[in-house]
Design a protein around this motif. Sequence first.
Motif, short mmCIF file in Angstrom:
data_model
loop_
_atom_site.label_atom_id
_atom_site.label_comp_id
_atom_site.label_asym_id
_atom_site.label_seq_id
_atom_site.Cartn_x
_atom_site.Cartn_y
_atom_site.Cartn_z
N GLN A 185 0.34 -2.77 -8.85
CA GLN A 185 1.38 -3.72 -8.45
C GLN A 185 1.06 -4.41 -7.13
OE1 GLN A 185 5.53 -2.47 -8.62
NE2 GLN A 185 4.93 -0.70 -9.85
N GLU A 186 0.45 -3.66 -6.21
CA GLU A 186 0.28 -4.16 -4.85
C GLU A 186 -1.21 -4.22 -4.51
OE1 GLU A 186 3.06 -5.07 -3.87
OE2 GLU A 186 4.58 -3.70 -4.63
N ALA B 168 9.24 8.91 -0.96
CA ALA B 168 8.45 7.68 -0.97
C ALA B 168 9.30 6.43 -1.12
CB ALA B 168 7.42 7.72 -2.09
N ASN B 169 10.58 6.57 -1.47
CA ASN B 169 11.45 5.43 -1.74
C ASN B 169 11.65 4.62 -0.46
OD1 ASN B 169 13.20 3.66 -2.99
ND2 ASN B 169 14.86 5.15 -3.22
N THR B 170 11.14 3.41 -0.45
CA THR B 170 11.05 2.62 0.78
C THR B 170 11.59 1.22 0.58
OG1 THR B 170 9.05 3.86 1.38
CG2 THR B 170 9.45 1.78 2.56
N SER C 74 3.56 5.80 -6.80
CA SER C 74 2.16 5.60 -6.43
C SER C 74 1.94 4.26 -5.75
CB SER C 74 1.26 5.73 -7.65
OG SER C 74 1.61 4.77 -8.64
N ALA C 75 2.72 3.24 -6.15
CA ALA C 75 2.57 1.92 -5.52
C ALA C 75 2.94 1.98 -4.04
CB ALA C 75 3.43 0.88 -6.25
N GLN C 76 4.00 2.72 -3.71
CA GLN C 76 4.36 2.89 -2.31
C GLN C 76 3.31 3.73 -1.58
OE1 GLN C 76 6.20 1.64 -0.10
NE2 GLN C 76 5.76 3.16 1.49
N GLY C 77 2.77 4.72 -2.27
CA GLY C 77 1.70 5.50 -1.67
C GLY C 77 0.50 4.64 -1.31
N HIS C 78 0.21 3.66 -2.16
CA HIS C 78 -0.90 2.75 -1.87
C HIS C 78 -0.59 1.90 -0.64
CE1 HIS C 78 -4.41 0.30 -2.53
NE2 HIS C 78 -3.67 -0.79 -2.62
N LEU C 79 0.63 1.39 -0.55
CA LEU C 79 1.00 0.58 0.62
C LEU C 79 0.92 1.42 1.89
CD1 LEU C 79 4.07 -1.39 -0.80
CD2 LEU C 79 1.75 -2.24 -0.45
N ARG C 80 1.36 2.67 1.80
CA ARG C 80 1.29 3.55 2.97
C ARG C 80 -0.16 3.80 3.37
NH1 ARG C 80 3.18 7.75 0.75
NH2 ARG C 80 1.15 8.72 0.40
N ASN C 81 -0.99 4.08 2.39
CA ASN C 81 -2.40 4.36 2.69
C ASN C 81 -3.12 3.14 3.26
OD1 ASN C 81 -2.06 6.95 1.72
ND2 ASN C 81 -2.84 6.47 -0.33
N GLU C 82 -2.66 1.96 2.90
CA GLU C 82 -3.26 0.74 3.41
C GLU C 82 -2.71 0.34 4.78
OE1 GLU C 82 -5.71 -1.27 2.19
OE2 GLU C 82 -6.10 0.19 0.60
N GLY C 83 -1.78 1.12 5.31
CA GLY C 83 -1.27 0.87 6.65
C GLY C 83 -0.34 -0.33 6.77
N GLY D 138 9.92 -7.38 8.32
CA GLY D 138 10.53 -7.24 9.63
C GLY D 138 10.82 -5.80 9.97
N GLU D 139 11.29 -5.04 8.96
CA GLU D 139 11.59 -3.62 9.13
C GLU D 139 11.18 -2.86 7.88
OE1 GLU D 139 15.59 -2.60 10.47
OE2 GLU D 139 15.92 -4.73 10.93
N ILE D 140 10.84 -1.58 8.07
CA ILE D 140 10.52 -0.69 6.96
C ILE D 140 11.46 0.51 7.09
CG2 ILE D 140 8.77 0.73 5.84
CD1 ILE D 140 6.64 -1.09 7.06
N ARG D 141 12.25 0.76 6.03
CA ARG D 141 13.24 1.84 6.07
C ARG D 141 13.06 2.77 4.88
NH1 ARG D 141 17.55 -0.15 9.23
NH2 ARG D 141 18.26 2.03 9.31
N LYS D 142 13.10 4.07 5.12
CA LYS D 142 13.06 5.07 4.07
C LYS D 142 14.49 5.30 3.57
CE LYS D 142 8.66 6.26 4.15
NZ LYS D 142 7.77 6.13 2.99
#
Length: 282
Positions: free
Chosen positions: A260-261, A175-177, A95-104, A146-150
């Motif tokens: 967390q974020e 979601a593992n990022t 869910s924490a990664q989902g929040h980061l994704r939703n926040e762009g 610098g980079e975002i990798r799945k």
Amino acid sequence: MRIILSRKGFDSAAGGCPSPIFPDGRLFSLPIPDKKSPIVYSDIQFEGMNVGELVSQLTRDPKRIRHFAHLDPDLRSEAINRLPGWRPLMGQAGSAQGHLRNEGIQPGDIFIFFGSFRPVEQTRSGWRFKRDEKARHVIWGWLQIGEIRKVDDLPADAMLWARYHPHFAYGPDKANTLYLATDHLNLNGEVSGIPGAGTFSGIDDRLLLTAPRAEKQSQWRLPSCFYPREGKSRLSFHPDVSQWVLDGEFCSFNSAARGQEFVFDAGTDEGPAIWIKTLLGL
């Protein structure tokens, strides 16, 4: 630019105690336990100290020296043995990664890591927390993306230098990022000589999130540029504007107990970037 106030390290729920502030002011964020991680606490070093021994002393649990540690975010090259090509990085999932994704969240945004810290003292039996000191939330590190990798999208021969990282030990998870640091910090288009990720060397009033004389560590004080505008909070998980108090160059509020974020969208406001520069002594 977005700023992510990112809660990391030991606390009463994860690990069972705060991270230490040493007598000389040095800060060390204790990685939380993680049974899936390939790293044990005794593998990790901090400025000549074995972290396994440190954790076992602070928790009063000798078995902790053999427990597995979630070394994430991983910001110090000297923490463990490295393969060539290592870069500072952080992982997030669920869910924490989902929040980061939703926040762009995107490259150029910056994580500011904070956690629960408490002063320690050395005794004949090792390190222990000072009884007359309270825990407080302290900023201890940063990472500009610098980079975002799945992880699930990475070929088997990619990022071999990072395969020690606990997020490679998890099962399939879209979601593992991973967030990889920039080489150098870039704030408002100004590339500095400061690394894109790192840890602060010691305690400083500028690094304190907990307000002075606060009874609880969750009572925060930030620069006034974080104060809600036009009746709307720009810090995620903190929507109740009535909880915010503006006091001159600062604002105060009760930080969220969960999450967390916490993402802050600076928009065109230069104040947050100036605040980060102040933290770094720029």
